[in-house]
Motif scaffolding. Structure first.
Motif, PDB file in Angstrom:
ATOM      1  N   UNK A  99       0.837  -1.193   0.000  1.00  0.00           N
ATOM      2  CA  UNK A  99       0.000   0.000   0.000  1.00  0.00           C
ATOM      3  C   UNK A  99       0.874   1.247   0.000  1.00  0.00           C
ATOM      4  N   UNK A 100       0.470   2.245  -0.727  1.00  0.00           N
ATOM      5  CA  UNK A 100       1.223   3.499  -0.798  1.00  0.00           C
ATOM      6  C   UNK A 100       0.510   4.543   0.060  1.00  0.00           C
ATOM      7  N   UNK A 101       1.250   5.225   0.914  1.00  0.00           N
ATOM      8  CA  UNK A 101       0.610   6.231   1.772  1.00  0.00           C
ATOM      9  C   UNK A 101       0.204   7.467   0.967  1.00  0.00           C
ATOM     10  N   UNK A 102      -0.877   8.080   1.364  1.00  0.00           N
ATOM     11  CA  UNK A 102      -1.301   9.357   0.781  1.00  0.00           C
ATOM     12  C   UNK A 102      -1.057  10.424   1.835  1.00  0.00           C
ATOM     13  N   UNK A 103      -0.502  11.533   1.394  1.00  0.00           N
ATOM     14  CA  UNK A 103      -0.237  12.618   2.317  1.00  0.00           C
ATOM     15  C   UNK A 103      -1.531  13.374   2.614  1.00  0.00           C
ATOM     16  N   UNK A 104      -1.697  13.783   3.856  1.00  0.00           N
ATOM     17  CA  UNK A 104      -2.909  14.504   4.247  1.00  0.00           C
ATOM     18  C   UNK A 104      -2.952  15.891   3.614  1.00  0.00           C
ATOM     19  N   UNK A 105      -1.775  16.493   3.448  1.00  0.00           N
ATOM     20  CA  UNK A 105      -1.715  17.847   2.922  1.00  0.00           C
ATOM     21  C   UNK A 105      -1.684  17.875   1.405  1.00  0.00           C
ATOM     22  N   UNK A 106      -1.956  16.780   0.762  1.00  0.00           N
ATOM     23  CA  UNK A 106      -1.880  16.742  -0.698  1.00  0.00           C
ATOM     24  C   UNK A 106      -2.961  17.632  -1.304  1.00  0.00           C
ATOM     25  N   UNK A 107      -2.569  18.522  -2.194  1.00  0.00           N
ATOM     26  CA  UNK A 107      -3.584  19.374  -2.823  1.00  0.00           C
ATOM     27  C   UNK A 107      -4.461  18.566  -3.778  1.00  0.00           C
ATOM     28  N   UNK A 108      -5.651  19.067  -4.051  1.00  0.00           N
ATOM     29  CA  UNK A 108      -6.588  18.361  -4.916  1.00  0.00           C
ATOM     30  C   UNK A 108      -6.074  18.270  -6.350  1.00  0.00           C
ATOM     31  N   UNK A 109      -5.351  19.257  -6.788  1.00  0.00           N
ATOM     32  CA  UNK A 109      -4.850  19.273  -8.165  1.00  0.00           C
ATOM     33  C   UNK A 109      -3.360  18.914  -8.220  1.00  0.00           C
ATOM     34  N   UNK A 110      -2.955  17.918  -7.495  1.00  0.00           N
ATOM     35  CA  UNK A 110      -1.544  17.544  -7.391  1.00  0.00           C
ATOM     36  C   UNK A 110      -0.970  17.105  -8.734  1.00  0.00           C
ATOM     37  N   UNK A 111      -1.740  16.402  -9.540  1.00  0.00           N
ATOM     38  CA  UNK A 111      -1.242  15.930 -10.837  1.00  0.00           C
ATOM     39  C   UNK A 111      -0.985  17.101 -11.785  1.00  0.00           C
ATOM     40  N   UNK A 112      -1.852  18.114 -11.759  1.00  0.00           N
ATOM     41  CA  UNK A 112      -1.658  19.291 -12.620  1.00  0.00           C
ATOM     42  C   UNK A 112      -0.400  20.050 -12.207  1.00  0.00           C
ATOM     43  N   UNK A 113      -0.183  20.192 -10.923  1.00  0.00           N
ATOM     44  CA  UNK A 113       1.013  20.876 -10.421  1.00  0.00           C
ATOM     45  C   UNK A 113       2.264  20.114 -10.841  1.00  0.00           C
ATOM     46  N   UNK A 114       2.209  18.791 -10.775  1.00  0.00           N
ATOM     47  CA  UNK A 114       3.342  17.965 -11.180  1.00  0.00           C
ATOM     48  C   UNK A 114       3.641  18.146 -12.665  1.00  0.00           C
ATOM     49  N   UNK A 115       2.612  18.180 -13.500  1.00  0.00           N
ATOM     50  CA  UNK A 115       2.801  18.367 -14.944  1.00  0.00           C
ATOM     51  C   UNK A 115       3.427  19.727 -15.230  1.00  0.00           C
ATOM     52  N   UNK A 116       2.962  20.777 -14.549  1.00  0.00           N
ATOM     53  CA  UNK A 116       3.529  22.130 -14.744  1.00  0.00           C
ATOM     54  C   UNK A 116       4.984  22.155 -14.335  1.00  0.00           C
ATOM     55  N   UNK A 117       5.313  21.511 -13.227  1.00  0.00           N
ATOM     56  CA  UNK A 117       6.685  21.468 -12.740  1.00  0.00           C
ATOM     57  C   UNK A 117       7.584  20.744 -13.731  1.00  0.00           C
ATOM     58  N   UNK A 118       7.093  19.642 -14.286  1.00  0.00           N
ATOM     59  CA  UNK A 118       7.883  18.899 -15.271  1.00  0.00           C
ATOM     60  C   UNK A 118       8.114  19.709 -16.528  1.00  0.00           C
ATOM     61  N   UNK A 119       7.109  20.491 -16.973  1.00  0.00           N
ATOM     62  CA  UNK A 119       7.250  21.311 -18.175  1.00  0.00           C
ATOM     63  C   UNK A 119       8.277  22.413 -17.945  1.00  0.00           C
ATOM     64  N   UNK A 120       8.304  22.983 -16.762  1.00  0.00           N
ATOM     65  CA  UNK A 120       9.260  24.046 -16.446  1.00  0.00           C
ATOM     66  C   UNK A 120      10.693  23.524 -16.448  1.00  0.00           C
ATOM     67  N   UNK A 121      10.873  22.274 -16.041  1.00  0.00           N
ATOM     68  CA  UNK A 121      12.231  21.715 -15.964  1.00  0.00           C
ATOM     69  C   UNK A 121      12.762  21.310 -17.328  1.00  0.00           C
ATOM     70  N   UNK A 122      11.910  21.085 -18.284  1.00  0.00           N
ATOM     71  CA  UNK A 122      12.352  20.652 -19.612  1.00  0.00           C
ATOM     72  C   UNK A 122      12.794  21.763 -20.421  1.00  0.00           C
TER      73      UNK A 122
END
Length: 165
Positions: free
Chosen positions: A142-165
Motif C-alpha cells: 500500500x502506498x501512503x497518501x499525504x494529508x496535505x496533498x492538494x486536490x490538483x496535485x497531478x496538474x502541479x506535477x505536470x507544470x513542474x515537469x514542463x518548467x524543468x524541460x
C-alpha cells in the motif's frame, strides 16, 4: 550388434500384449518409457544399446527387463505412493485463509507468525509466500497518501515537469 539379451521378457506375456500396452498407454510417461525399453530389447537391441538410446543407466534397463521377465508388464508399472503427507492439511489451509481475511495489511512475516503461533507450523518465509499466493492472495504494497496533498496535485506535477524541460 552385441549379443541378444539372455533375459526372456516374453516368459510371462505375449509380444501382442506389449504392442497393445504401447498403443493404449496414455497416462504414465515412466511406464511408457519402460515399455519402449522392452520393445527395443524385443527388436534385438542389447541392454547397453537400449540404455544409450533412452539415456538411462544400463543397470536400470537390466532391472526392468528382469522384472518384466518375472511378472510381465504389471511389474513395470511404477509403484510409489506419492510421497510424504503435508503437515499443512486442507482444513488448516481453509482456517488460515479465513484468518488472513480477518486482518488487513498483513505482511508475510505476520502470516509466518500466525502459522507458527496458531497452527504450530514453522515454515520458511519463501514457503509462506508460496502458501499465501496459492490461497489467492497477492502482496502489493500500500502506498501512503499525504494529508496535505492538494486536490490538483497531478496538474502541479505536470507544470513542474514542463518548467524543468
Amino acid at each position: 550388434m552385441p549379443r541378444k539379451s539372455e533375459i526372456d521378457i516374453f516368459n510371462v506375456m505375449e509380444p501382442e500384449e506389449l504392442e497393445e500396452s504401447l498403443k493404449s498407454n496414455k497416462n504414465s510417461v515412466r511406464y511408457y518409457k519402460r515399455i519402449v525399453a522392452m520393445r527395443l530389447i524385443e527388436y534385438g537391441f542389447s541392454h547397453k544399446e537400449t540404455a544409450n538410446i533412452l539415456k538411462i543407466g544400463y543397470r536400470t534397463i537390466y532391472r526392468w527387463a528382469k522384472t518384466c521377465e518375472e511378472s510381465g508388464l504389471d511389474g513395470l508399472k511404477p509403484n510409489f505412493n506419492g510421497g510424504r503427507k503435508s503437515k499443512f492439511s486442507n482444513e488448516d489451509r481453509i482456517k488460515f485463509k479465513e484468518r488472513l481475511l480477518k486482518d488487513n495489511n498483513l505482511t508475510m512475516t505476520d502470516a509466518q507468525n500466525i502459522l507458527r503461533d496458531e497452527f504450530e507450523l514453522d515454515f520458511s518465509l519463501p514457503y509462506v509466500c508460496k502458501i499465501v499466493r496459492d490461497l489467492g492472495f497477492n502482496y502489493g504494497s500500500p502506498r501512503p497518501k499525504f494529508k496535505e496533498e492538494p486536490e490538483n496535485a497531478e496538474e502541479i506535477l505536470k507544470k513542474t515537469l514542463k518548467l524543468q524541460m
